[in-house]
Design an enzyme around this catalytic site. Structure first.
Site: not given
Ligand code: PLP
Length: 396
Positions: A71-72, A154, A182, A204, A240, A327
């Site tokens: 996600g990040t 989240n 989420q 995940h 990759t 944190c």
């Molecule tokens: N966006 C939201 C709303 C999330 O809750 C999270 C993870 O906590 C992320 C993005 C980041 O996802 P990832 O852990 O797959 O990088």
């Protein structure tokens, strides 16, 4: 963690679904999907089959699925990539609109664009204020590169008015990115129907492997790469392709999205005893806007004690919940989400998040409900004890 422990932190990370583990292991064959030999072609077939399943589960076209490391990365690629693409041409578009309650993956990447970040405020219920967006677009649409609004928060589980925002932005010609990390797997989501330029999903959170995700990017949405390399994934996400991870992600997504309505009802029914406890406890209340919330999630405000104290006390009894907020260097921070909702610094440090998922049982919630009143009292007693040297009667 023991098998008897109660894991109630799915919003941070869900246990691997058996279907995802099986698919991951079945795809565990050698071969780089970009290689020309038979092993490479097999890996490519695995990745492309996964891409089709991912697309179908999310109401997207396979060509709209850009596989990422989670996600990040997908948030970063969406925000920075859309921003860069929107700077091409004669009009400068320095403005990036993000809601105050976004995940740091959105907030920090908005800052990293180097543009001017405009924050959409949230109300006390955690909902982004669309009248602010409307006013902004009325005068500054032509200077706006993009808008990002998450589907579900989240920390509090507040569902955001994404469809209304898309309607506003479409009329103004501004692309919208939605962090759906989420929401997906907990409520219906269709990229095609939503009309978004881009959306983020992570494996995940819904029972897939860690380190896999996708950016859904409409074929009309121009996105510039953020990292250079081999030019995989439409030339915007080099590296990759992780065929095994994609297979595990696809299997988790198919399982998690198969019947979100029934699963949502199951999770909400499991939470009924916790809701009853909170409603009847003088020092507990909800930060989650019931009725406009993510199924299976509750953010509980606690009077007179810090969230992390409660997390530690419950952890000693094998119950895993979280504070919901980040944190820094191991030190819990006040939640930027609760602060944006108008809460004080003390209140923004005094909440826990309980989040359920596919393997949660009534016994998990019963363990929390049984342990919570005594843990709250213990956390409050600990908070009432002054630090050494600061107690009443101590000369300083
Ligand atoms: N966006 C939201 C709303 C999330 O809750 C999270 C993870 O906590 C992320 C993005 C980041 O996802 P990832 O852990 O797959 O990088």
């Amino acid at each position: 963690m023991n098998r008897t422990d109660s894991y109630l932190d799915y919003a941070a990370g869900a246990p691997l679904l058996p279907a995802a583990r099986d698919a991951y292991l079945a795809a565990d064959v050698p071969g780089n999907p970009s290689a020309l030999h038979r092993a490479g072609r097999r890996a490519r077939e695995t990745a492309e089959a996964a891409r089709e399943q991912i697309a179908q589960a999310l109401g997207a076209q396979p060509a709209e699925v850009i596989l990422t490391s989670g996600g990040t990365e997908a948030d970063g690629l969406a925000i920075q990539g859309l921003y860069r693409a929107r700077q091409a041409g004669p009009t400068a578009r320095p403005l990036v609109l993000v809601s105050a309650v976004e995940h740091h993956a959105v907030l920090d990447n908005a800052q990293l664009t180097g543009g001017q970040v405009v924050t959409i405020p949230a109300g006390p219920d955690g909902m982004a204020d669309l009248t602010f967006v409307e006013r902004h677009l009325a005068t500054q649409a032509d200077q706006t590169a993009l808008i990002s609004l998450m589907a579900a928060n989240n920390e509090t589980g507040a569902l955001q008015p994404v469809q209304d925002l898309v309607a506003l932005a479409a009329a103004a010609g501004v692309p919208v990115h939605c962090d759906a990390v989420q929401l997906v797997g907990k409520a219906p989501f269709s990229f095609g129907v939503a009309g978004l330029a881009a959306a983020t999903v992570s494996a995940h959170k819904l029972g897939g492997p860690v380190g896999v995700g996708a950016l859904l990017a409409g074929r009309g949405a121009a996105i510039k790469p953020v990292i250079g390399g081999g030019g995989q994934e439409r030339g915007v996400r080099s590296g990759t392709i992780d065929a095994r991870g994609a297979a595990g992600f696809a299997a988790a997504l198919v399982a998690a999205t198969a019947n979100t309505t029934a699963e949502a009802a199951r999770l909400e029914a499991l939470l009924a005893p916790l809701d009853a406890l909170v409603a009847g406890h003088p020092d507990l209340s909800l930060n989650t806007p019931l009725g406009r919330h993510l199924p299976g999630l509750r953010n509980i405000a606690l009077a007179g004690a810090r969230g992390e104290a409660l997390v530690y006390l419950l952890d000693q009894q094998g119950i895993a919940v979280s504070t919901g907020s980040a944190c820094t260097a191991g030190l819990p921070q006040a939640s930027h989400v609760l602060l944006a909702m108008g809460q004080t610094d003390e209140q923004a440090r005094s909440a826990i998040r309980v989040s359920l998922g596919w393997a949660t049982t009534a016994a998990d919630v019963a363990a929390l409900v049984a342990a919570l009143p005594a843990a709250v009292a213990a956390a409050q007693r600990a908070a009432a004890v002054p630090p050494p040297g600061q107690g009443a009667g101590v000369d300083r």
